[in-house]
Design an enzyme around this catalytic site. Structure first.
Site, PDB file in Angstrom:
ATOM      1  N   ASP A 175       0.839  -1.204   0.000  1.00 13.96           N
ATOM      2  CA  ASP A 175       0.000   0.000   0.000  1.00 13.96           C
ATOM      3  C   ASP A 175       0.875   1.256   0.000  1.00 13.96           C
ATOM      4  O   ASP A 175       1.604   1.496   0.960  1.00 13.96           O
ATOM      5  CB  ASP A 175      -0.900   0.000   1.243  1.00 13.96           C
ATOM      6  CG  ASP A 175      -2.004   1.043   1.192  1.00 13.96           C
ATOM      7  OD1 ASP A 175      -1.758   2.147   0.661  1.00 13.96           O
ATOM      8  OD2 ASP A 175      -3.109   0.761   1.697  1.00 13.96           O
ATOM      9  N   HIS A 195      -3.224  -0.527  -2.083  1.00  7.63           N
ATOM     10  CA  HIS A 195      -4.358   0.155  -1.470  1.00  7.63           C
ATOM     11  C   HIS A 195      -5.638  -0.132  -2.255  1.00  7.63           C
ATOM     12  O   HIS A 195      -5.595  -0.401  -3.449  1.00  7.63           O
ATOM     13  CB  HIS A 195      -4.086   1.664  -1.452  1.00  7.63           C
ATOM     14  CG  HIS A 195      -5.034   2.435  -0.570  1.00  7.63           C
ATOM     15  ND1 HIS A 195      -5.011   2.322   0.795  1.00  7.63           N
ATOM     16  CD2 HIS A 195      -6.034   3.302  -0.860  1.00  7.63           C
ATOM     17  CE1 HIS A 195      -5.951   3.104   1.314  1.00  7.63           C
ATOM     18  NE2 HIS A 195      -6.592   3.699   0.332  1.00  7.63           N
TER      19      HIS A 195
END
Length: 238
Positions: free
Chosen positions: A175, A205
């Site tokens: 992420d 993400h």
């Protein structure tokens, strides 16, 4: 068969906002609040609400941007800048009050059996955490909460001791918006809690968002969703 509509929620300060509602084929069901990403209540969030309803849950997805732009909605990465702009205008204290109003509305719905959980994604992952920590109606908070990649949680770990319900976290190890040390901080804050679990995935993400092709990771999303449903079943159907 799942049916959908919009509910009107009355805020503590007297305003009224919309919440997308998905209703299962059941006279009485546990409730789940879904908290949106920065893209608003879009096809992805409505679709997730319908999937939860198909699993037997009564679902409300409150419009968290209603004070800024009611029914704001963007589809994918192309709406990122617009979404970030709305987040920068979001008053988290008022948002928390609106979440509590949604919890009260859910518990008052005849089709809700009284048990209520929460699931949030991205911005909503942080809102789900706040839901667990702060939302109480007649002294009763949520019964279980799931947070997907909430980037703001690292700055809210002082609230961890206020969480009274089981909580589940999903994070992607790749992420770009949540550093590894932030995930580790959440793991450390939850380490002493037998009712808290943190899962990591080989994903980035918003890996659950099928409407954002560059972010979506189907394999990770499937595993995380199965874990989410099992977690909700364990704590809302017992």
């Amino acid at each position: 068969m799942v049916s959908t509509r919009y509910e009107k929620i009355t805020a503590a300060d007297g305003g009224v906002f919309d919440a997308f509602c998905a209703v299962p084929d059941s006279d009485s069901a546990p409730g789940v609040l879904i908290f949106q990403e920065i893209f608003g209540i879009n096809d992805n969030i409505r679709g997730l609400a319908e999937r939860l309803a198909a699993a037997g849950y009564l679902v409300l997805a409150p419009d968290m941007f209603w004070r800024i732009e009611p029914r704001f909605e963007r589809k994918d990465e192309s709406g990122m800048a617009d979404g970030v702009e709305r987040v920068q205008q979001l008053d988290f204290q008022l948002a928390g009050s609106d979440i509590t109003a949604t919890l009260a509305h859910m518990r008052a719905m005849p089709a809700c059996n009284g048990k209520v959980g929460g699931v949030g994604f991205c911005l909503g992952g942080a809102l789900a955490y706040l839901f667990a920590a702060n939302s109480r109606v007649d002294g009763h908070g949520p019964d279980a909460v799931v947070s997907y990649y909430g980037s703001a949680i690292r700055g809210m770990l002082d609230l961890a001791e206020k969480i009274e319900c089981p909580i589940l976290f999903h994070y992607g190890d790749r992420d770009p918006f949540i550093p590894a040390e932030d995930i580790e901080a959440v793991e450390q804050a939850m380490a002493g809690r037998p009712d808290a679990t943190v899962y990591r995935y080989d994903a980035g993400h918003a890996f659950s968002n099928w409407d954002a092709p560059s972010m979506y990771d189907e394999a990770s999303a499937r595993v995380a969703w199965d874990r989410t449903i099992q977690f909700l079943d364990d704590h809302l159907r017992a």
